[in-house]
Design a protein around this motif. Structure first.
Motif, PDB file in Angstrom:
ATOM      1  N   LEU A  55       0.981  -0.994   0.101  1.00  0.00           N
ATOM      2  CA  LEU A  55       0.179  -0.001   0.082  1.00  0.00           C
ATOM      3  C   LEU A  55       0.764   1.198   0.016  1.00  0.00           C
ATOM      4  O   LEU A  55       0.574   2.355  -0.478  1.00  0.00           O
ATOM      5  CB  LEU A  55      -0.856   0.110   1.295  1.00  0.00           C
ATOM      6  CG  LEU A  55      -2.021   1.135   1.357  1.00  0.00           C
ATOM      7  CD1 LEU A  55      -2.847   1.117   0.201  1.00  0.00           C
ATOM      8  CD2 LEU A  55      -2.684   0.976   2.484  1.00  0.00           C
ATOM      9  N   SER A  56       2.036   1.220   0.640  1.00  0.00           N
ATOM     10  CA  SER A  56       2.695   2.445   0.681  1.00  0.00           C
ATOM     11  C   SER A  56       3.504   2.807  -0.554  1.00  0.00           C
ATOM     12  O   SER A  56       3.605   3.796  -1.148  1.00  0.00           O
ATOM     13  CB  SER A  56       3.942   2.131   1.734  1.00  0.00           C
ATOM     14  OG  SER A  56       5.013   1.157   1.194  1.00  0.00           O
ATOM     15  N   VAL A  57       3.789   1.602  -1.267  1.00  0.00           N
ATOM     16  CA  VAL A  57       4.461   1.764  -2.665  1.00  0.00           C
ATOM     17  C   VAL A  57       3.213   2.522  -3.491  1.00  0.00           C
ATOM     18  O   VAL A  57       3.526   3.397  -4.415  1.00  0.00           O
ATOM     19  CB  VAL A  57       4.747   0.578  -3.355  1.00  0.00           C
ATOM     20  CG1 VAL A  57       5.072   0.588  -4.704  1.00  0.00           C
ATOM     21  CG2 VAL A  57       5.998  -0.144  -2.445  1.00  0.00           C
ATOM     22  N   SER A  58       2.039   2.042  -3.475  1.00  0.00           N
ATOM     23  CA  SER A  58       0.864   2.191  -4.278  1.00  0.00           C
ATOM     24  C   SER A  58       0.495   4.158  -4.197  1.00  0.00           C
ATOM     25  O   SER A  58       0.456   4.861  -4.920  1.00  0.00           O
ATOM     26  CB  SER A  58      -0.482   1.758  -4.122  1.00  0.00           C
ATOM     27  OG  SER A  58      -0.068   0.321  -4.247  1.00  0.00           O
ATOM     28  N   ILE A  59       0.552   4.404  -2.823  1.00  0.00           N
ATOM     29  CA  ILE A  59       0.371   5.719  -2.391  1.00  0.00           C
ATOM     30  C   ILE A  59       1.380   6.565  -2.668  1.00  0.00           C
ATOM     31  O   ILE A  59       1.407   7.864  -3.297  1.00  0.00           O
ATOM     32  CB  ILE A  59       0.013   5.901  -0.852  1.00  0.00           C
ATOM     33  CG1 ILE A  59      -1.353   5.052  -0.391  1.00  0.00           C
ATOM     34  CG2 ILE A  59      -0.151   7.192  -0.371  1.00  0.00           C
ATOM     35  CD1 ILE A  59      -1.530   5.032   1.065  1.00  0.00           C
ATOM     36  N   ALA A  60       2.546   6.069  -2.549  1.00  0.00           N
ATOM     37  CA  ALA A  60       3.875   7.030  -2.968  1.00  0.00           C
ATOM     38  C   ALA A  60       3.770   7.236  -4.458  1.00  0.00           C
ATOM     39  O   ALA A  60       4.082   8.363  -4.773  1.00  0.00           O
ATOM     40  CB  ALA A  60       5.012   6.190  -2.492  1.00  0.00           C
ATOM     41  N   TYR A  61       3.768   6.309  -5.141  1.00  0.00           N
ATOM     42  CA  TYR A  61       3.594   6.582  -6.547  1.00  0.00           C
ATOM     43  C   TYR A  61       2.670   7.554  -6.971  1.00  0.00           C
ATOM     44  O   TYR A  61       2.783   8.333  -7.996  1.00  0.00           O
ATOM     45  CB  TYR A  61       3.840   5.282  -7.468  1.00  0.00           C
ATOM     46  CG  TYR A  61       5.091   4.501  -7.650  1.00  0.00           C
ATOM     47  CD1 TYR A  61       6.071   5.373  -8.263  1.00  0.00           C
ATOM     48  CD2 TYR A  61       5.580   3.573  -7.200  1.00  0.00           C
ATOM     49  CE1 TYR A  61       7.266   4.783  -8.403  1.00  0.00           C
ATOM     50  CE2 TYR A  61       6.861   2.883  -7.294  1.00  0.00           C
ATOM     51  CZ  TYR A  61       7.470   3.751  -8.142  1.00  0.00           C
ATOM     52  OH  TYR A  61       9.053   3.144  -8.373  1.00  0.00           O
ATOM     53  N   SER A  62       1.579   7.143  -6.519  1.00  0.00           N
ATOM     54  CA  SER A  62       0.253   8.238  -6.779  1.00  0.00           C
ATOM     55  C   SER A  62       0.542   9.393  -6.437  1.00  0.00           C
ATOM     56  O   SER A  62       0.118  10.282  -7.159  1.00  0.00           O
ATOM     57  CB  SER A  62      -0.887   7.632  -6.182  1.00  0.00           C
ATOM     58  OG  SER A  62      -1.440   6.388  -6.674  1.00  0.00           O
ATOM     59  N   LEU A  63       1.041   9.722  -5.218  1.00  0.00           N
ATOM     60  CA  LEU A  63       1.475  11.088  -4.710  1.00  0.00           C
ATOM     61  C   LEU A  63       2.524  11.567  -5.651  1.00  0.00           C
ATOM     62  O   LEU A  63       2.397  12.781  -5.839  1.00  0.00           O
ATOM     63  CB  LEU A  63       2.077  11.210  -3.192  1.00  0.00           C
ATOM     64  CG  LEU A  63       0.828  10.980  -2.236  1.00  0.00           C
ATOM     65  CD1 LEU A  63       1.469  10.702  -0.858  1.00  0.00           C
ATOM     66  CD2 LEU A  63      -0.243  12.162  -2.325  1.00  0.00           C
ATOM     67  N   GLY A  64       3.512  10.853  -5.823  1.00  0.00           N
ATOM     68  CA  GLY A  64       4.576  11.284  -6.917  1.00  0.00           C
ATOM     69  C   GLY A  64       4.134  11.731  -7.979  1.00  0.00           C
ATOM     70  O   GLY A  64       4.389  12.813  -8.808  1.00  0.00           O
ATOM     71  N   ALA A  65       2.932  10.793  -8.693  1.00  0.00           N
ATOM     72  CA  ALA A  65       2.535  11.458  -9.988  1.00  0.00           C
ATOM     73  C   ALA A  65       1.579  12.454  -9.834  1.00  0.00           C
ATOM     74  O   ALA A  65       1.840  13.195 -10.858  1.00  0.00           O
ATOM     75  CB  ALA A  65       1.348  10.212 -10.657  1.00  0.00           C
ATOM     76  N   VAL A  66       0.908  12.953  -9.063  1.00  0.00           N
ATOM     77  CA  VAL A  66       0.279  14.153  -8.597  1.00  0.00           C
ATOM     78  C   VAL A  66       0.883  15.085  -8.720  1.00  0.00           C
ATOM     79  O   VAL A  66       0.898  16.252  -9.678  1.00  0.00           O
ATOM     80  CB  VAL A  66      -0.815  13.897  -7.568  1.00  0.00           C
ATOM     81  CG1 VAL A  66      -1.293  15.408  -7.557  1.00  0.00           C
ATOM     82  CG2 VAL A  66      -1.751  12.810  -7.999  1.00  0.00           C
ATOM     83  N   ILE A  67       2.022  15.000  -7.793  1.00  0.00           N
ATOM     84  CA  ILE A  67       3.094  16.285  -7.846  1.00  0.00           C
ATOM     85  C   ILE A  67       3.764  16.707  -9.252  1.00  0.00           C
ATOM     86  O   ILE A  67       3.921  17.523  -9.509  1.00  0.00           O
ATOM     87  CB  ILE A  67       3.902  16.110  -6.624  1.00  0.00           C
ATOM     88  CG1 ILE A  67       3.487  15.787  -5.329  1.00  0.00           C
ATOM     89  CG2 ILE A  67       5.352  16.825  -6.720  1.00  0.00           C
ATOM     90  CD1 ILE A  67       4.287  15.373  -4.172  1.00  0.00           C
ATOM     91  N   GLY A  68       4.270  15.288  -9.767  1.00  0.00           N
ATOM     92  CA  GLY A  68       4.863  15.510 -11.149  1.00  0.00           C
ATOM     93  C   GLY A  68       4.027  16.140 -12.174  1.00  0.00           C
ATOM     94  O   GLY A  68       4.354  16.984 -13.131  1.00  0.00           O
TER      95      GLY A  68
END
Length: 146
Positions: A55-68
């Motif tokens: 779940l942490s990997v999923s959330i981290a990539y999703s947050l990174g995608a939004v910021i990106g």
């Protein structure tokens, strides 16, 4: 599967920055994503175990995608006219239909091992794939007829 869209978008955003020779921005995006991942993994591993790490990997990539995406929008402005996003909308709808199909099919059985589990997984994959293909085909033909 939960973080697949975030992972994919994050990878495209980072590659967009790399192609513009803005490696520093790509680095900071990677650093932010990995920081989110480590912090969330530490928080979530105790209550959820290995599922917390996933779940942490999923959330981290999703947050990174939004910021990106926000940074990319600030860098480039509008990426294109609304019609450019029509294929993305079709894929998103087809993916959602596939996800619901897999969820329903996989919950029809409570098999946890043996041949019954194999049938459960295969049925979910095959019917989910068919649902995706049918939806994508339908939406693609509808888009062509416009």
């Amino acid at each position: 599967a939960l973080g697949l869209m975030g992972f994919t978008v994050f990878q495209y955003v980072v590659r967009a920055y790399q192609s513009m020779r803005k490696a520093r921005t790509a680095f900071w995006l990677y650093l932010a994503e990995n920081t989110f991942n480590v912090v969330l993994a530490v928080i979530l591993v105790r209550p959820l175990g290995l599922a917390g790490v996933a779940l942490s990997v999923s959330i981290a990539y999703s947050l990174g995608a939004v910021i990106g995406l926000v940074l990319l929008h600030q860098t480039l402005g509008s990426i294109g006219p609304p019609r450019c996003f029509s294929p993305l909308r079709r894929v998103t709808v087809a993916s959602a239909v596939m996800g619901v199909t897999v969820l329903i099919i996989s919950n029809l059985s409570s098999a946890q091992s043996g041949p019954a589990l194999l049938i459960r997984v295969l049925a979910s994959v095959v019917l989910g794939s068919l649902a995706y293909l049918a939806t994508a085909t339908f939406l693609g033909r509808r888009a062509l007829s416009r």
